[in-house]
Write a protein that holds these residues in place. Sequence first.
Motif, PDB file in Angstrom:
ATOM      1  N   ASP A 175       0.794  -1.183  -0.028  1.00 51.49           N
ATOM      2  CA  ASP A 175      -0.127  -0.035   0.089  1.00 51.49           C
ATOM      3  C   ASP A 175       0.881   1.232  -0.017  1.00 51.49           C
ATOM      4  OD1 ASP A 175      -2.511  -0.727  -0.156  1.00 51.49           O
ATOM      5  OD2 ASP A 175      -2.939  -0.854   2.024  1.00 51.49           O
ATOM      6  N   ILE A 176       0.737   2.170  -1.023  1.00 52.74           N
ATOM      7  CA  ILE A 176       1.445   3.307  -1.084  1.00 52.74           C
ATOM      8  C   ILE A 176       0.475   4.562  -1.004  1.00 52.74           C
ATOM      9  CG2 ILE A 176       3.362   4.450  -2.230  1.00 52.74           C
ATOM     10  CD1 ILE A 176       4.178   1.732  -3.611  1.00 52.74           C
ATOM     11  N   GLU A 177       0.313   5.050   0.003  1.00 50.83           N
ATOM     12  CA  GLU A 177      -0.420   6.298   0.091  1.00 50.83           C
ATOM     13  C   GLU A 177       0.350   7.520  -0.092  1.00 50.83           C
ATOM     14  OE1 GLU A 177      -4.212   6.780   2.491  1.00 50.83           O
ATOM     15  OE2 GLU A 177      -2.968   8.331   3.263  1.00 50.83           O
ATOM     16  N   VAL A 178      -0.059   8.665  -0.950  1.00 46.89           N
ATOM     17  CA  VAL A 178       0.512   9.829  -0.987  1.00 46.89           C
ATOM     18  C   VAL A 178      -0.611  11.027  -0.520  1.00 46.89           C
ATOM     19  CG1 VAL A 178       1.590  11.506  -2.734  1.00 46.89           C
ATOM     20  CG2 VAL A 178       2.075   9.007  -2.798  1.00 46.89           C
ATOM     21  N   ALA A 179      -0.140  11.732   0.349  1.00 47.69           N
ATOM     22  CA  ALA A 179      -0.993  12.668   0.865  1.00 47.69           C
ATOM     23  C   ALA A 179      -0.105  14.096   0.654  1.00 47.69           C
ATOM     24  CB  ALA A 179      -1.432  12.624   2.472  1.00 47.69           C
ATOM     25  N   ILE A 180      -0.821  15.040   0.223  1.00 50.97           N
ATOM     26  CA  ILE A 180      -0.265  16.271  -0.071  1.00 50.97           C
ATOM     27  C   ILE A 180      -1.169  17.574   0.616  1.00 50.97           C
ATOM     28  CG2 ILE A 180       0.272  18.097  -1.805  1.00 50.97           C
ATOM     29  CD1 ILE A 180       0.466  15.603  -3.827  1.00 50.97           C
ATOM     30  N   ARG A 187       3.801  26.313  -0.635  1.00 51.89           N
ATOM     31  CA  ARG A 187       4.529  25.482   0.068  1.00 51.89           C
ATOM     32  C   ARG A 187       3.670  24.154   0.189  1.00 51.89           C
ATOM     33  NH1 ARG A 187       7.220  26.625   5.884  1.00 51.89           N
ATOM     34  NH2 ARG A 187       7.791  24.651   6.474  1.00 51.89           N
ATOM     35  N   LEU A 188       3.896  23.135  -0.467  1.00 57.09           N
ATOM     36  CA  LEU A 188       3.342  21.933  -0.248  1.00 57.09           C
ATOM     37  C   LEU A 188       4.224  20.892   0.536  1.00 57.09           C
ATOM     38  CD1 LEU A 188       2.620  23.417  -3.138  1.00 57.09           C
ATOM     39  CD2 LEU A 188       2.121  21.082  -4.096  1.00 57.09           C
ATOM     40  N   HIS A 189       3.599  20.402   1.472  1.00 56.26           N
ATOM     41  CA  HIS A 189       4.040  19.156   2.255  1.00 56.26           C
ATOM     42  C   HIS A 189       3.663  17.930   1.753  1.00 56.26           C
ATOM     43  CE1 HIS A 189       5.223  21.717   6.181  1.00 56.26           C
ATOM     44  NE2 HIS A 189       5.419  22.165   5.067  1.00 56.26           N
ATOM     45  N   VAL A 190       4.632  16.965   1.408  1.00 51.76           N
ATOM     46  CA  VAL A 190       4.182  15.550   0.745  1.00 51.76           C
ATOM     47  C   VAL A 190       4.486  14.443   1.787  1.00 51.76           C
ATOM     48  CG1 VAL A 190       4.506  14.126  -1.136  1.00 51.76           C
ATOM     49  CG2 VAL A 190       4.685  16.767  -1.343  1.00 51.76           C
ATOM     50  N   ARG A 191       3.508  13.713   2.173  1.00 53.68           N
ATOM     51  CA  ARG A 191       3.699  12.399   2.971  1.00 53.68           C
ATOM     52  C   ARG A 191       3.535  11.253   2.029  1.00 53.68           C
ATOM     53  NH1 ARG A 191      -0.659  12.317   7.403  1.00 53.68           N
ATOM     54  NH2 ARG A 191      -1.695  11.466   5.685  1.00 53.68           N
ATOM     55  N   VAL A 192       4.603  10.372   2.014  1.00 50.00           N
ATOM     56  CA  VAL A 192       4.427   9.006   1.471  1.00 50.00           C
ATOM     57  C   VAL A 192       4.526   7.809   2.536  1.00 50.00           C
ATOM     58  CG1 VAL A 192       5.339   7.433  -0.302  1.00 50.00           C
ATOM     59  CG2 VAL A 192       5.528  10.053  -0.639  1.00 50.00           C
ATOM     60  N   GLU A 193       3.462   7.250   2.759  1.00 50.45           N
ATOM     61  CA  GLU A 193       3.609   6.290   3.790  1.00 50.45           C
ATOM     62  C   GLU A 193       3.297   4.882   3.003  1.00 50.45           C
ATOM     63  OE1 GLU A 193       1.047   4.584   7.745  1.00 50.45           O
ATOM     64  OE2 GLU A 193       0.134   6.617   6.258  1.00 50.45           O
ATOM     65  N   ILE A 194       4.166   3.776   3.212  1.00 53.22           N
ATOM     66  CA  ILE A 194       4.246   2.576   2.688  1.00 53.22           C
ATOM     67  C   ILE A 194       3.922   1.587   3.630  1.00 53.22           C
ATOM     68  CG2 ILE A 194       5.554   3.385   0.589  1.00 53.22           C
ATOM     69  CD1 ILE A 194       8.084   1.906   2.270  1.00 53.22           C
ATOM     70  N   THR A 195       3.165   0.529   3.359  1.00 53.51           N
ATOM     71  CA  THR A 195       2.856  -0.565   4.360  1.00 53.51           C
ATOM     72  C   THR A 195       3.024  -1.853   3.441  1.00 53.51           C
ATOM     73  OG1 THR A 195       1.150   1.014   5.375  1.00 53.51           O
ATOM     74  CG2 THR A 195       1.097  -1.387   5.769  1.00 53.51           C
ATOM     75  N   ASN A 196       3.762  -2.700   4.181  1.00 55.72           N
ATOM     76  CA  ASN A 196       3.795  -4.125   3.451  1.00 55.72           C
ATOM     77  C   ASN A 196       2.688  -4.759   3.820  1.00 55.72           C
ATOM     78  OD1 ASN A 196       4.627  -6.529   2.931  1.00 55.72           O
ATOM     79  ND2 ASN A 196       6.576  -6.752   4.040  1.00 55.72           N
ATOM     80  N   ARG A 197       1.980  -5.510   2.841  1.00 57.19           N
ATOM     81  CA  ARG A 197       0.911  -6.013   2.904  1.00 57.19           C
ATOM     82  C   ARG A 197       1.029  -7.673   2.557  1.00 57.19           C
ATOM     83  NH1 ARG A 197      -2.214  -3.040   6.089  1.00 57.19           N
ATOM     84  NH2 ARG A 197      -2.822  -0.918   5.425  1.00 57.19           N
ATOM     85  N   GLY A 256      14.039  16.745   1.144  1.00 62.79           N
ATOM     86  CA  GLY A 256      13.876  15.358   1.511  1.00 62.79           C
ATOM     87  C   GLY A 256      14.348  14.970   2.883  1.00 62.79           C
ATOM     88  N   GLU A 257      13.309  14.412   3.692  1.00 66.50           N
ATOM     89  CA  GLU A 257      13.738  14.435   4.961  1.00 66.50           C
ATOM     90  C   GLU A 257      14.659  13.438   5.298  1.00 66.50           C
ATOM     91  OE1 GLU A 257      11.186  14.036   9.188  1.00 66.50           O
ATOM     92  OE2 GLU A 257      10.852  12.820   7.348  1.00 66.50           O
ATOM     93  N   GLU A 258      14.720  12.509   4.722  1.00 64.73           N
ATOM     94  CA  GLU A 258      15.650  11.398   5.071  1.00 64.73           C
ATOM     95  C   GLU A 258      16.901  10.966   4.210  1.00 64.73           C
ATOM     96  OE1 GLU A 258      13.413   7.570   5.124  1.00 64.73           O
ATOM     97  OE2 GLU A 258      12.272   8.030   6.949  1.00 64.73           O
ATOM     98  N   PRO A 259      17.915  10.380   4.681  1.00 63.31           N
ATOM     99  CA  PRO A 259      19.018  10.215   3.512  1.00 63.31           C
ATOM    100  C   PRO A 259      18.407   9.216   2.401  1.00 63.31           C
ATOM    101  CG  PRO A 259      19.422   9.544   5.916  1.00 63.31           C
ATOM    102  CD  PRO A 259      17.924   9.680   5.977  1.00 63.31           C
ATOM    103  N   ALA A 260      18.931   9.835   1.303  1.00 59.60           N
ATOM    104  CA  ALA A 260      18.772   9.454   0.059  1.00 59.60           C
ATOM    105  C   ALA A 260      19.750   9.454  -1.042  1.00 59.60           C
ATOM    106  CB  ALA A 260      17.596  10.004  -0.611  1.00 59.60           C
ATOM    107  N   VAL A 328       9.179  18.638   1.161  1.00 59.83           N
ATOM    108  CA  VAL A 328       8.434  19.792   1.428  1.00 59.83           C
ATOM    109  C   VAL A 328       8.786  20.628  -0.134  1.00 59.83           C
ATOM    110  CG1 VAL A 328       8.364  22.270   2.186  1.00 59.83           C
ATOM    111  CG2 VAL A 328       8.402  20.057   3.616  1.00 59.83           C
ATOM    112  N   LEU A 329       7.907  21.137  -0.817  1.00 56.95           N
ATOM    113  CA  LEU A 329       8.411  21.892  -2.128  1.00 56.95           C
ATOM    114  C   LEU A 329       7.694  23.142  -1.577  1.00 56.95           C
ATOM    115  CD1 LEU A 329       9.377  21.822  -5.277  1.00 56.95           C
ATOM    116  CD2 LEU A 329       7.022  21.535  -5.762  1.00 56.95           C
TER     117      LEU A 329
END
Length: 901
Positions: A175-180, A187-197, A256-260, A328-329
């Motif tokens: 499950d890959i949910e994108v919320a903006i 100023r746009l905040h983006v959240r990408v939540e992934i869940t292993n189903r 981007g918040e996390e190392p990449a 964040v954009l």
Amino acid sequence: MSEVAPDAAGDAENERLATAGDMSSPWRLWGAFLAERAWGTVREDYSADGEAWTSFSHDQARSRAYRWSEDGMAGVCDRNQRLCLALAVWNGVDPILKERAFGLTGKEGNHGEDVKELYFYRDATPTHSWLRYLYKYPQQAFPYDDLRATSLARSRSDPTYTILDTGVFDRGYWDIEVAIAKLSPTRLHVRVEITNRGLEQATLHLLPTLWCRNTWSWGDHVERPRLALDTTATAHEGAHAIRATVPGLGTYWLYGEEPATVLFTENETNSERLFGLPLAQPYVKDAFHRYVIAGEKDAVNPAQVGTKMALWSQHTLGAGKSHTIYLVLADQPLGQPFEDVASTFATRQKEADCFYASHLPGAPLEDQAIFRQALSGLIWNQQFYNYDVKRWLLGDVVPPPSSRLKGRNAIWRNIEAQHVISMPDTWEYPWFASWDLALQCGAMALVDIDFAKSQIELLLKEYYLHADGQLPAYEWAFSDANPPLFGMAALKMVRAERVQRGSFDHAFLQRVTNKLLLHYAWWLNRKDADGKNVFGGGFLGLDNISVYDRSQPLPPGYELKQADATGWMAMFALNMTLMALELTAAGIDYEDIAIQCYMQFLGIANAIGGHTAGHADGLSLWDPSDGFFKDLVVDPNGQTQRIDVFSWVGIIPLFGCEVLDARLLTRAPRFSAILAEHGGGFFRGNRISACPTTANARGERMLALVDDEMLPAILNHLFNEDEFLSPYGIRSVSKLHAERRDLGDIRGIGAAMVEYVPGESNSPLFGGNSNWRGPVWMPTNYILIQALEKYYRFLGPEYLVTLPCLPGEQLDLREVAKLLASRLVNLFRPDASGQVMARAGFGASLGKVDPEGLHLFPEYFHGDNGTGLGAMHQTGWTALVANLVHRSIRREAPAFWRRQR
């Protein structure tokens, strides 16, 4: 969803809308304006044969720079699509990087083009301040070859082969949910939540991608944008900052918040892979696919600059585990870009909850969910549409074949589209269709009247409306005729605004009326060339409904006189009459226009038939023995032959009705005199239609093609379960034609037959991807409900009918409309077994993958069992179910209903 009481947060989106106005507003600068598909469109077709699907294929899309627009998953862009942000993913075993939705072309699918992905538009607010998108991605290799091969092997009589039928989801998925959430317009905040189903640990690669639409490769000396790693930007440890300098838009930063791993390339065509030609420079569009999957380390630019970039990270999660990343954009550098991320998402979520709750106070939660997701899908379907037809005809760097100058859309050089437009669907129909748009505006007006009004005016501008008055139909053939619905839509806009704001926008109505007069004249001159007030028009958006392809001409000397075209024009004439009377009542003198349009309506009523025993021209479309309207073929000698088909073609004349209130007649004395002259429905010696000399108790007058004597005959067909009435609405072709198929020989056509086909099309007409020979379609059902409510408004509760489906009971026409509306809404409600028919096209296994029961909004529905068919994300006109839900709640609030009426 939970019950939410409106509070101060409920006013926030309304306040944004109050200042948002049209598309020039800052709050409308960014939105979900990125299509799911840009390949396989007419715009991108520069071939000699005009085969758009093969000219630019899905396989080419990852390597070939688009000319006109971009696509992506869960994507947003600015309103001119200069800068785009979307999500790419990889499950570790796919042969390609998943940057866009996959689907079959018109010739690959056994029922035409068909997206083969599982995704949902979960939520959206009209200003795009809050967006949620859910994509379900298999953990096994995506079954591209199986989907193609199995679909090609199936016949039209076989069901569509879906992604769930392959069994790939049985082995686990993500499950890959994108919320903006917009903190501000820029100023746009983006959240990408992934869940292993899945049942085991698995790894998912995430590549949020920022890129610029290629505007610089087409010989215009356009300044090239630049994306680069910004090492001077201050951010917390591990974060990345990308600086995007985009001409015309300004400078933006992506954090981007996390190392990449930061990857850069150019949004340029890989000419070596596609055409065997040397590369002009080494970094091309498919670089991230090659770097991540093929391990080509030199595919990306080590200087970390380009016009396309991605933040690549890998996430290994156990079964049932989740992980979230944030982006964040913004249009300014931020020292702490993520410090208010939690509050931003919580606030926008609450505002969206309150906004939708305020539109359906006290409604059942399941109806609130239908309403909200229907309109959210409609908002997600707003797309940036870019198509300069003159430029497309002449070509760019490589000129197209000379045949193009006389081929598709060659007369439409006036079209210079570069606008955000409401689309029927962002994959299967990623382009506007004019009659779809008119109906989509009716749904959008529930929550965003300004955008809906601006859409109507947009297509009436000189860069869409042809100089001869024709509205462009749709990208594949602008010259096809779509039903003339913009008058109906314009009236709906001003009426909705009167209810919502207590004001009436006469300036809007005057502008629209002036332009629609050109379109009205085009219909009179082109589709009734002999001036007999009985119209042609071709397929009129009903695709394969006829016994032959009505978009093709009959043999020389033969003419088809269409009941649907004539009914649409009767409706259009009355729409124009009402619009002119509204302006006249406001002190803007349009009374002459009202008289002219009403006289045209009377001419149509006189010609189409009814009570008249015979016509000099023999063109009566009313069959008194069957109590139904039917098409006529006229041969070179003037002899006529009825086509004995029971379909929407013969129902549409019922739409030609309007109610005049006394207010409209006060300032129109000459028009009132015309009513008196033709009182009782007499015109040129014939009794033709309802035009009473008396008013109802409210002083209203009824103008209608179908009178109160013809109406029961038509209703007897419509509400007979052995004919038109399905448990889920009115079928597009009567079930009578399950047996009555052979129509004999029709002059000019030959041996003819029509078959009741309740599900997907068994005909190759129009690509075979839609079917008007039996299924239930939302748009025509909705307009029928509107017509029945108008008849009720005039005739009142004293006018009762007995329907074949309810023998022994008498119903007024509002109850009849409610009966039909409830069957349509029930397509989206669980039945006694818990099945939701709008989702049933994916089969019972959808519940295992989507236990939440999120809604899909199919193109049409099986005429017998209600299964959703066709395009499964067409939250275009199928979003009209939101209007039906809204109407059902209005019935419980009489005061509000009186205002609406």
